[in-house]
Design a protein around this motif. Structure first.
Motif, short mmCIF file in Angstrom:
data_model
loop_
_atom_site.label_atom_id
_atom_site.label_comp_id
_atom_site.label_asym_id
_atom_site.label_seq_id
_atom_site.Cartn_x
_atom_site.Cartn_y
_atom_site.Cartn_z
N ARG A 1 0.83 -1.22 0.00
CA ARG A 1 0.00 0.00 0.00
C ARG A 1 0.86 1.26 0.00
NH1 ARG A 1 -4.26 -2.31 4.29
NH2 ARG A 1 -5.68 -3.25 2.79
N ALA B 1 1.51 4.62 -3.05
CA ALA B 1 1.15 5.91 -2.46
C ALA B 1 2.33 6.88 -2.56
CB ALA B 1 0.72 5.73 -1.01
N ARG B 2 3.55 6.36 -2.44
CA ARG B 2 4.75 7.19 -2.56
C ARG B 2 5.33 7.19 -3.96
NH1 ARG B 2 7.12 7.27 2.73
NH2 ARG B 2 5.42 7.92 4.07
N ARG B 3 4.70 6.41 -4.85
CA ARG B 3 5.13 6.30 -6.24
C ARG B 3 6.56 5.76 -6.35
NH1 ARG B 3 1.91 8.99 -10.11
NH2 ARG B 3 3.77 9.17 -11.36
#
Length: 140
Positions: free
Chosen positions: A27, A31-33
């Motif tokens: 996850r 989200a932080r790429r």
């Protein structure tokens, strides 16, 4: 003049803690790429790298990502780069080691990561008029 890894690197460095499960890591990465994270490797006495492929390998083997500790799936035979390395140095290390992410250390602390995709972006000419993907195909 050669391009340096510090010119291509992302300064977003995700660190996965010892209590993180593979699901939590899965996850956090998008989200932080990022496609890889630094993770403690207590069994190896240092740090390791957890990449997307490590998560896929675990899930593919039928392991439960909600129960699997991320640190058990890290690669501990890690090669780190210095920000002053050239992209050619990075490519050689990545090809030799068979990995797609290279973390950069400065004063023994992770300061960035360069991926194969980052290197391709640096070496590819600027997209002027990229052809559209045919209907029904997925872009990589």
């Amino acid at each position: 003049m050669a391009t340096l890894v510090r010119d291509a690197m992302s300064t977003v460095v995700l660190t996965i803690g010892p209590a993180h499960t593979l699901r939590r890591a899965a996850r956090l990465m998008p989200a932080r790429r990022v496609g890889a994270a630094v993770a403690p490797a207590p069994d190896a006495g240092g740090v390791g790298i957890l990449a997307e492929r490590d998560i896929l390998d675990s899930v593919g083997a039928g392991q439960d990502p909600d129960r699997e500790p991320a640190h058990l799936h890290t690669t501990t035979d890690v090669v780190f780069a210095a920000p002053g390395w050239t992209l050619e140095d990075a490519v050689r290390a990545m090809a030799r080691g068979g990995f797609r992410h290279l973390f950069l250390l400065d004063d023994r602390e992770p300061v960035g990561v360069v991926s194969a995709r980052d290197i391709i972006r640096c070496w590819s000419p600027v997209r002027r008029e990229a052809p559209a993907a045919p209907v029904g195909t997925a872009a990589a």
